[in-house]
Scaffold this active site. Structure first.
Site, mmCIF file in Angstrom:
data_model
loop_
_atom_site.group_PDB
_atom_site.id
_atom_site.type_symbol
_atom_site.label_atom_id
_atom_site.label_comp_id
_atom_site.label_asym_id
_atom_site.label_seq_id
_atom_site.Cartn_x
_atom_site.Cartn_y
_atom_site.Cartn_z
ATOM 1 N N GLU A 135 0.932 -1.053 -0.058
ATOM 2 C CA GLU A 135 -0.047 0.104 0.001
ATOM 3 C C GLU A 135 0.724 1.223 0.132
ATOM 4 O O GLU A 135 0.457 2.085 -0.597
ATOM 5 C CB GLU A 135 -0.892 0.047 1.459
ATOM 6 C CG GLU A 135 -1.962 -1.157 1.141
ATOM 7 C CD GLU A 135 -2.791 -1.349 -0.101
ATOM 8 O OE1 GLU A 135 -2.941 -0.361 -0.726
ATOM 9 O OE2 GLU A 135 -2.881 -2.518 -0.271
ATOM 10 N N HIS A 138 2.100 2.559 -3.399
ATOM 11 C CA HIS A 138 0.745 3.180 -4.111
ATOM 12 C C HIS A 138 0.891 4.635 -3.867
ATOM 13 O O HIS A 138 0.774 5.263 -4.975
ATOM 14 C CB HIS A 138 -0.622 2.795 -3.650
ATOM 15 C CG HIS A 138 -1.065 1.474 -4.325
ATOM 16 N ND1 HIS A 138 -1.140 1.288 -5.695
ATOM 17 C CD2 HIS A 138 -1.535 0.251 -3.836
ATOM 18 C CE1 HIS A 138 -1.834 0.110 -5.907
ATOM 19 N NE2 HIS A 138 -1.929 -0.537 -4.754
#
Ligand code: NI
Length: 178
Positions: A135, A138
């Site tokens: 994550e 990202h």
């Protein structure tokens, strides 16, 4: 509110996200939308850029099915320590259907703000460590495809581009039918 998830190769997934200046009600509303979107998908993690919001926020819930939910919110996160190596078969809501083995640090320490704007620091291992690193990538416009070998990268790119093209055709057909 459930928000549409952007799929690779959407160029918005490649933009680096901006730090959150202040954790206010707008940010908390965005976090709530992200949680709703992630659970509906369903997924174990979601970063704000995946719903087109260029902010340094991600959430994750790696609780097992028989465990109570364990939603964690990371705002302006920073991975401050990395130890060891672990290979895990990862998926991503922006790469529908794809599973790829990726090697990352096995244990990490993260510093971030929570949904109240308070700083916390925590150590994660195994799946949770993998999810945090995935994550966090990202937020820098980095995607799971970037961790693959050249050949795997080409295959996955082709596969995802095909899906995106057929989706575009469907949308066009829908519009034509109206
Ligand atoms: Ni992802």
């Amino acid at each position: 509110m459930i928000r549409p998830i952007l799929h690779y190769p959407d160029p918005r997934l490649r933009q680096a996200a901006e730090p959150v200046a202040q954790v206010d009600d707008d940010v908390r509303k965005l976090v709530d939308d992200m949680a709703e979107t992630m659970y509906a998908a369903p997924g174990v993690g979601l970063a704000a850029p995946q719903i087109g919001e260029g902010k340094r926020i991600f959430i994750m819930d790696v609780a097992k099915e028989d465990e109570p939910s364990d939603l964690r919110v990371f705002i302006n996160p920073e991975i401050v320590e990395r130890h060891g190596e672990i290979a895990w078969e990862e998926g991503c809501l922006s790469f529908p259907g794809a599973r790829e083995e990726i090697t990352r640090a096995e244990r990490i320490r993260v510093r971030a703000l929570d949904r109240d704007g308070k700083t916390f620091e925590m150590v994660f291992e195994g799946l949770a460590a993998v999810a945090v690193q995935h994550e966090n990538d990202h937020l820098d416009g980095k995607l799971m495809i970037d961790h693959l070998s050249l050949i795997r990268r080409r295959l996955l790119h082709r596969e995802m581009s095909k899906i995106a093209a057929s989706k575009r055709r469907e949308t066009k057909d829908d519009v034509a039918a109206e």
